[in-house]
Design an enzyme around this catalytic site. Structure first.
Site, PDB file in Angstrom:
ATOM      1  N   GLY A   1       0.970  -1.269  -0.179  1.00 27.93           N
ATOM      2  CA  GLY A   1       0.119  -0.051   0.180  1.00 27.93           C
ATOM      3  C   GLY A   1       0.959   1.378  -0.159  1.00 27.93           C
ATOM      4  O   GLY A   1       2.262   1.170   0.344  1.00 27.93           O
TER       5      GLY A   1
ATOM      6  N   TYR B   1     -17.856   2.738   4.556  1.00 31.03           N
ATOM      7  CA  TYR B   1     -16.224   2.651   5.259  1.00 31.03           C
ATOM      8  C   TYR B   1     -16.064   3.464   6.132  1.00 31.03           C
ATOM      9  O   TYR B   1     -15.224   3.076   7.103  1.00 31.03           O
ATOM     10  CB  TYR B   1     -15.399   3.278   3.813  1.00 31.03           C
ATOM     11  CG  TYR B   1     -14.173   3.444   3.937  1.00 31.03           C
ATOM     12  CD1 TYR B   1     -13.075   2.637   3.902  1.00 31.03           C
ATOM     13  CD2 TYR B   1     -13.746   4.889   4.071  1.00 31.03           C
ATOM     14  CE1 TYR B   1     -11.897   2.956   4.248  1.00 31.03           C
ATOM     15  CE2 TYR B   1     -12.290   5.392   4.303  1.00 31.03           C
ATOM     16  CZ  TYR B   1     -11.536   4.357   4.330  1.00 31.03           C
ATOM     17  OH  TYR B   1     -10.103   4.601   4.637  1.00 31.03           O
TER      18      TYR B   1
END
Length: 282
Positions: A10, A122
């Site tokens: 990431g 989220y």
């Protein structure tokens, strides 16, 4: 200082590996599955790390609307398990969170202590993680950030550059305001905080995001200008670009506390953008 980092490829995890070098042990999906909180805790239990950083997350904002249970397991239960494992060993635990825990109303920058009210699944999953980390009771930092970009992974800058290859004009949302944040600066801030906490500095909830605040339209224009791309940008309201998950209109973050407690200055995202474009050879 030996660091255990959840995440490997990431944006923030990549920068942590770059900056931390051999001191960083990074755990990607092939080593630890974040949908298995017990495995996350087990990895910490056998580690010789002096601090733990969670830079991994479920980040598919729109897909989370139909996968909220999975998002909450990865963004909520897994960080909670990590935090409890760290608390058992009195290890500092640093967890990356998001501006999406706020409702995005008004124009004032959000302070760490302001009431939270996520607009989407989220955001709810990330808030669940924050709550579990705090409840674990160990030394911890929750670092909320926004609009992360870098030369790797999926992000707004790379999307704009890709679209520029096939479009001479684009419509970009102009009523969402926030601070673009270079992943390299987030990693640097986390490393500073981890080292300082290892010496006894207390943690808490902090904000760290780029400045000056801009809209996505203005961010796109700056990207194209710096990359010498001739693309016309038309600003549109969020209502003209509907998405499954609602986005906050106000993502401004007040970062005064992190500078006061850790001496970490607010990053200039325009300088970070130039560094990213150089790395991308644009």
């Amino acid at each position: 200082m030996r660091l255990l980092v959840f995440g490997e490829t990431g944006q923030v995890a990549t920068e942590l590996r770059r900056q931390g070098g051999s001191d960083v042990t990074a755990l990607g999906r092939g080593k630890v599955d974040l949908s298995d909180p017990a495995a996350c805790a087990a990895a910490i239990a056998v580690s010789d790390a002096q601090a733990v950083i969670n830079a991994a997350a479920y980040t598919a904002v729109d897909r989370a609307e139909t996968e909220e249970a999975l998002a909450t397991k990865i963004n909520g239960a897994a960080p909670g398990a990590m935090a409890r494992a760290c608390a058992d060993r009195e290890l500092p635990f640093l967890h990356v969170s998001t501006d999406y825990v706020f409702p995005g109303t008004g124009e004032a920058p959000w302070r760490p202590e302001d009431p939270v009210a996520p607009l989407n699944a989220y955001g709810r999953s990330k808030l669940a993680g924050e709550e579990e980390v705090r409840a674990a009771g160990g030394p911890h930092v929750i670092l909320r950030t926004s609009w992360v970009f870098s030369a790797h992974g999926a992000n707004f800058v790379k999307t704009m550059l890709r679209l520029a290859a096939s479009h001479n004009s684009l419509s970009v949302v102009d009523d969402q305001i926030g601070g673009p944040t270079p992943a390299a600066d987030i990693a640097e801030a986390l490393l500073v905080m981890a080292h300082t906490m290892a010496k006894g500095q207390k943690g808490g909830t902090y904000h760290f995001a780029g400045y000056p605040w801009v809209s996505w339209k203005c961010f796109a224009r700056e990207t194209f200008a710096r990359a010498a791309r001739d693309v016309a940008i038309r600003g549109i309201p969020s209502l003209d670009y509907p998405t499954p998950a609602a986005r906050p209109l106000n993502s401004r973050l007040d970062c005064a506390k992190i500078e006061q407690d850790f001496g970490i200055a607010i990053p200039d995202w325009k300088s970070g953008l130039l560094a990213v474009l150089r790395e991308l050879n644009t």
